[in-house]
Design a protein around this motif. Structure first.
Motif, PDB file in Angstrom:
ATOM      1  N   THR A  36      -1.574-113.057  -4.113  1.00  0.00           N
ATOM      2  CA  THR A  36      -2.173-111.757  -3.800  1.00  0.00           C
ATOM      3  C   THR A  36      -3.686-111.862  -3.607  1.00  0.00           C
ATOM      4  O   THR A  36      -4.336-110.874  -3.302  1.00  0.00           O
ATOM      5  CB  THR A  36      -1.880-110.744  -4.926  1.00  0.00           C
ATOM      6  OG1 THR A  36      -2.393-111.260  -6.155  1.00  0.00           O
ATOM      7  CG2 THR A  36      -0.389-110.475  -5.043  1.00  0.00           C
ATOM      8  N   ARG A  37      -4.231-113.085  -3.815  1.00  0.00           N
ATOM      9  CA  ARG A  37      -5.655-113.303  -3.554  1.00  0.00           C
ATOM     10  C   ARG A  37      -5.848-114.727  -3.050  1.00  0.00           C
ATOM     11  O   ARG A  37      -4.984-115.583  -3.203  1.00  0.00           O
ATOM     12  CB  ARG A  37      -6.502-113.013  -4.789  1.00  0.00           C
ATOM     13  CG  ARG A  37      -6.104-113.765  -6.030  1.00  0.00           C
ATOM     14  CD  ARG A  37      -6.887-113.229  -7.231  1.00  0.00           C
ATOM     15  NE  ARG A  37      -6.465-113.882  -8.448  1.00  0.00           N
ATOM     16  CZ  ARG A  37      -7.281-114.229  -9.423  1.00  0.00           C
ATOM     17  NH1 ARG A  37      -8.562-113.976  -9.329  1.00  0.00           N
ATOM     18  NH2 ARG A  37      -6.826-114.802 -10.508  1.00  0.00           N
ATOM     19  N   ASP A  38      -6.975-114.964  -2.413  1.00  0.00           N
ATOM     20  CA  ASP A  38      -7.258-116.278  -1.834  1.00  0.00           C
ATOM     21  C   ASP A  38      -7.287-117.335  -2.930  1.00  0.00           C
ATOM     22  O   ASP A  38      -7.849-117.116  -4.003  1.00  0.00           O
ATOM     23  CB  ASP A  38      -8.603-116.264  -1.112  1.00  0.00           C
ATOM     24  CG  ASP A  38      -8.566-115.490   0.201  1.00  0.00           C
ATOM     25  OD1 ASP A  38      -7.558-114.812   0.467  1.00  0.00           O
ATOM     26  OD2 ASP A  38      -9.551-115.569   0.946  1.00  0.00           O
ATOM     27  N   VAL A  39      -6.681-118.479  -2.606  1.00  0.00           N
ATOM     28  CA  VAL A  39      -6.570-119.535  -3.597  1.00  0.00           C
ATOM     29  C   VAL A  39      -6.465-120.898  -2.914  1.00  0.00           C
ATOM     30  O   VAL A  39      -6.001-121.001  -1.779  1.00  0.00           O
ATOM     31  CB  VAL A  39      -5.354-119.287  -4.541  1.00  0.00           C
ATOM     32  CG1 VAL A  39      -4.036-119.336  -3.784  1.00  0.00           C
ATOM     33  CG2 VAL A  39      -5.351-120.216  -5.733  1.00  0.00           C
ATOM     34  N   TRP A  59      -4.499-120.475   0.671  1.00  0.00           N
ATOM     35  CA  TRP A  59      -3.957-119.174   1.069  1.00  0.00           C
ATOM     36  C   TRP A  59      -5.073-118.212   1.424  1.00  0.00           C
ATOM     37  O   TRP A  59      -6.051-118.097   0.691  1.00  0.00           O
ATOM     38  CB  TRP A  59      -3.181-118.554  -0.087  1.00  0.00           C
ATOM     39  CG  TRP A  59      -1.832-119.137  -0.291  1.00  0.00           C
ATOM     40  CD1 TRP A  59      -1.515-120.189  -1.099  1.00  0.00           C
ATOM     41  CD2 TRP A  59      -0.612-118.713   0.294  1.00  0.00           C
ATOM     42  NE1 TRP A  59      -0.175-120.430  -1.045  1.00  0.00           N
ATOM     43  CE2 TRP A  59       0.406-119.537  -0.195  1.00  0.00           C
ATOM     44  CE3 TRP A  59      -0.286-117.697   1.186  1.00  0.00           C
ATOM     45  CZ2 TRP A  59       1.736-119.387   0.185  1.00  0.00           C
ATOM     46  CZ3 TRP A  59       1.041-117.548   1.567  1.00  0.00           C
ATOM     47  CH2 TRP A  59       2.018-118.396   1.068  1.00  0.00           C
ATOM     48  N   SER A  60      -4.875-117.505   2.520  1.00  0.00           N
ATOM     49  CA  SER A  60      -5.690-116.339   2.842  1.00  0.00           C
ATOM     50  C   SER A  60      -4.767-115.157   2.601  1.00  0.00           C
ATOM     51  O   SER A  60      -3.874-114.868   3.414  1.00  0.00           O
ATOM     52  CB  SER A  60      -6.153-116.377   4.301  1.00  0.00           C
ATOM     53  OG  SER A  60      -6.762-115.147   4.637  1.00  0.00           O
ATOM     54  N   ARG A 168     -10.916-118.678  -4.713  1.00  0.00           N
ATOM     55  CA  ARG A 168     -12.145-118.502  -3.954  1.00  0.00           C
ATOM     56  C   ARG A 168     -11.784-118.081  -2.536  1.00  0.00           C
ATOM     57  O   ARG A 168     -10.693-118.381  -2.054  1.00  0.00           O
ATOM     58  CB  ARG A 168     -12.989-119.764  -3.966  1.00  0.00           C
ATOM     59  CG  ARG A 168     -12.304-120.976  -3.381  1.00  0.00           C
ATOM     60  CD  ARG A 168     -13.204-122.188  -3.489  1.00  0.00           C
ATOM     61  NE  ARG A 168     -12.463-123.388  -3.118  1.00  0.00           N
ATOM     62  CZ  ARG A 168     -12.766-124.589  -3.528  1.00  0.00           C
ATOM     63  NH1 ARG A 168     -13.798-124.782  -4.308  1.00  0.00           N
ATOM     64  NH2 ARG A 168     -12.071-125.628  -3.151  1.00  0.00           N
ATOM     65  N   PRO A 169     -12.705-117.399  -1.853  1.00  0.00           N
ATOM     66  CA  PRO A 169     -12.421-116.971  -0.474  1.00  0.00           C
ATOM     67  C   PRO A 169     -12.123-118.175   0.421  1.00  0.00           C
ATOM     68  O   PRO A 169     -12.758-119.223   0.287  1.00  0.00           O
ATOM     69  CB  PRO A 169     -13.708-116.263  -0.042  1.00  0.00           C
ATOM     70  CG  PRO A 169     -14.395-115.892  -1.312  1.00  0.00           C
ATOM     71  CD  PRO A 169     -14.015-116.946  -2.319  1.00  0.00           C
ATOM     72  N   GLN A 170     -11.173-117.999   1.321  1.00  0.00           N
ATOM     73  CA  GLN A 170     -10.812-119.053   2.271  1.00  0.00           C
ATOM     74  C   GLN A 170     -11.327-118.662   3.648  1.00  0.00           C
ATOM     75  O   GLN A 170     -10.921-117.622   4.188  1.00  0.00           O
ATOM     76  CB  GLN A 170      -9.292-119.244   2.293  1.00  0.00           C
ATOM     77  CG  GLN A 170      -8.708-119.665   0.950  1.00  0.00           C
ATOM     78  CD  GLN A 170      -9.279-120.974   0.450  1.00  0.00           C
ATOM     79  OE1 GLN A 170      -9.307-121.969   1.161  1.00  0.00           O
ATOM     80  NE2 GLN A 170      -9.765-120.966  -0.791  1.00  0.00           N
ATOM     81  N   LEU A 174     -10.382-122.186   8.706  1.00  0.00           N
ATOM     82  CA  LEU A 174      -9.420-123.137   8.136  1.00  0.00           C
ATOM     83  C   LEU A 174      -8.026-122.964   8.733  1.00  0.00           C
ATOM     84  O   LEU A 174      -7.229-123.891   8.742  1.00  0.00           O
ATOM     85  CB  LEU A 174      -9.307-122.948   6.621  1.00  0.00           C
ATOM     86  CG  LEU A 174     -10.433-123.458   5.752  1.00  0.00           C
ATOM     87  CD1 LEU A 174     -10.191-123.065   4.307  1.00  0.00           C
ATOM     88  CD2 LEU A 174     -10.565-124.960   5.881  1.00  0.00           C
ATOM     89  N   PHE A 175      -7.732-121.778   9.221  1.00  0.00           N
ATOM     90  CA  PHE A 175      -6.391-121.442   9.689  1.00  0.00           C
ATOM     91  C   PHE A 175      -6.297-121.404  11.216  1.00  0.00           C
ATOM     92  O   PHE A 175      -5.312-120.926  11.762  1.00  0.00           O
ATOM     93  CB  PHE A 175      -5.968-120.102   9.078  1.00  0.00           C
ATOM     94  CG  PHE A 175      -6.061-120.118   7.574  1.00  0.00           C
ATOM     95  CD1 PHE A 175      -5.028-120.649   6.812  1.00  0.00           C
ATOM     96  CD2 PHE A 175      -7.194-119.655   6.922  1.00  0.00           C
ATOM     97  CE1 PHE A 175      -5.120-120.692   5.425  1.00  0.00           C
ATOM     98  CE2 PHE A 175      -7.294-119.695   5.535  1.00  0.00           C
ATOM     99  CZ  PHE A 175      -6.253-120.220   4.787  1.00  0.00           C
ATOM    100  N   ARG A 176      -7.313-121.938  11.882  1.00  0.00           N
ATOM    101  CA  ARG A 176      -7.332-121.978  13.350  1.00  0.00           C
ATOM    102  C   ARG A 176      -7.209-123.419  13.831  1.00  0.00           C
ATOM    103  O   ARG A 176      -7.551-124.359  13.124  1.00  0.00           O
ATOM    104  CB  ARG A 176      -8.639-121.407  13.881  1.00  0.00           C
ATOM    105  CG  ARG A 176      -8.821-119.945  13.588  1.00  0.00           C
ATOM    106  CD  ARG A 176     -10.069-119.409  14.296  1.00  0.00           C
ATOM    107  NE  ARG A 176     -10.415-118.129  13.722  1.00  0.00           N
ATOM    108  CZ  ARG A 176     -11.608-117.810  13.251  1.00  0.00           C
ATOM    109  NH1 ARG A 176     -12.606-118.671  13.306  1.00  0.00           N
ATOM    110  NH2 ARG A 176     -11.830-116.628  12.752  1.00  0.00           N
ATOM    111  N   VAL A 177      -6.782-123.560  15.085  1.00  0.00           N
ATOM    112  CA  VAL A 177      -6.750-124.879  15.725  1.00  0.00           C
ATOM    113  C   VAL A 177      -8.160-125.149  16.250  1.00  0.00           C
ATOM    114  O   VAL A 177      -8.731-124.311  16.961  1.00  0.00           O
ATOM    115  CB  VAL A 177      -5.733-124.905  16.888  1.00  0.00           C
ATOM    116  CG1 VAL A 177      -5.800-126.232  17.633  1.00  0.00           C
ATOM    117  CG2 VAL A 177      -4.323-124.641  16.373  1.00  0.00           C
ATOM    118  N   PRO A 178      -8.753-126.283  15.896  1.00  0.00           N
ATOM    119  CA  PRO A 178     -10.096-126.596  16.410  1.00  0.00           C
ATOM    120  C   PRO A 178     -10.102-126.645  17.936  1.00  0.00           C
ATOM    121  O   PRO A 178      -9.112-127.006  18.576  1.00  0.00           O
ATOM    122  CB  PRO A 178     -10.397-127.985  15.823  1.00  0.00           C
ATOM    123  CG  PRO A 178      -9.505-128.084  14.618  1.00  0.00           C
ATOM    124  CD  PRO A 178      -8.268-127.311  14.975  1.00  0.00           C
TER     125      PRO A 178
END
Length: 187
Positions: A36-39, A59-60, A168-170, A174-178
């Motif tokens: 339920t929170r960024d980890v 996780w976001s 901590r905030p993510q 991090l969740f995108r393709v470069p």
């Protein structure tokens, strides 16, 4: 010392005490299965007939995104809202997008009946064990109250266990393709 309460007030006092007490888990209670929170979690993963590996999962929570960094510079990004998985290969700087979000071994089937077990501490975090049977295997997960998977046991063998948990905030990138990655050939 205050005088004792008259007997006629005892039922009201007893009800007030019961209402103020924390609720005991009910049989229909189900665990929170997604954070339920960024980890940021690091797991030790044990595989059959192979050496254990380290796996980092981030996780976001707001975006419902999960990033798993495994061995050989491989990354999987699960977008639960879009129902899509992106497989990134850091060695070749390529990616593949797949439709659907496959269910992981640590996630019970939607029709599974979960049985609450005991409470443990794993990687410094409190968790509750939940078990279910799938085919002939018994799966037991230990999940924190805020939905972080801390341990997965299948038929008495520990498959995954958290080694560190950092809230901590993510960052979204991090969740995108470069931009320097290309689609994998054939996809």
């Amino acid at each position: 010392m205050p005088p004792s309460l008259p007997r006629r007030f005892l039922p009201a006092v007893a009800i007030a005490v019961l209402l103020a007490a924390p609720a005991l888990p009910r049989a229909e209670e189900q665990p929170q299965l997604l954070p339920t929170r960024d980890v940021d979690i690091t797991y030790k993963v044990t595989r059959p007939r192979a050496r254990p590996i380290s796996e980092r999962v981030r996780w976001s929570a707001a975006a419902h995104l999960e990033r798993i960094d495994g061995p050989n510079r491989s990354t999987s990004i699960f977008d639960r809202q879009a129902k899509e998985v992106t497989l990134r290969n850091g060695a070749t700087r390529t990616y593949t997008k797949l439709e659907g979000t496959p269910r992981r071994r640590s996630e019970p089937d939607k029709d599974a009946v979960l049985k609450r077990g005991g409470e443990l501490v794993v990687a410094g975090q409190r968790c509750v064990e939940w078990s279910w049977t799938e085919d002939v295997e018994t799966h037991t997960i230990c999940v924190s109250p805020d939905g972080v998977l801390l341990r997965l046991v299948v038929d008495s063998e520990t498959v995954m266990e958290a080694r560190s948990v950092r809230y901590r905030p993510q960052p979204p990138e991090l969740f995108r393709v470069p931009t320097n990655y290309a689609p994998a050939l054939g996809h």
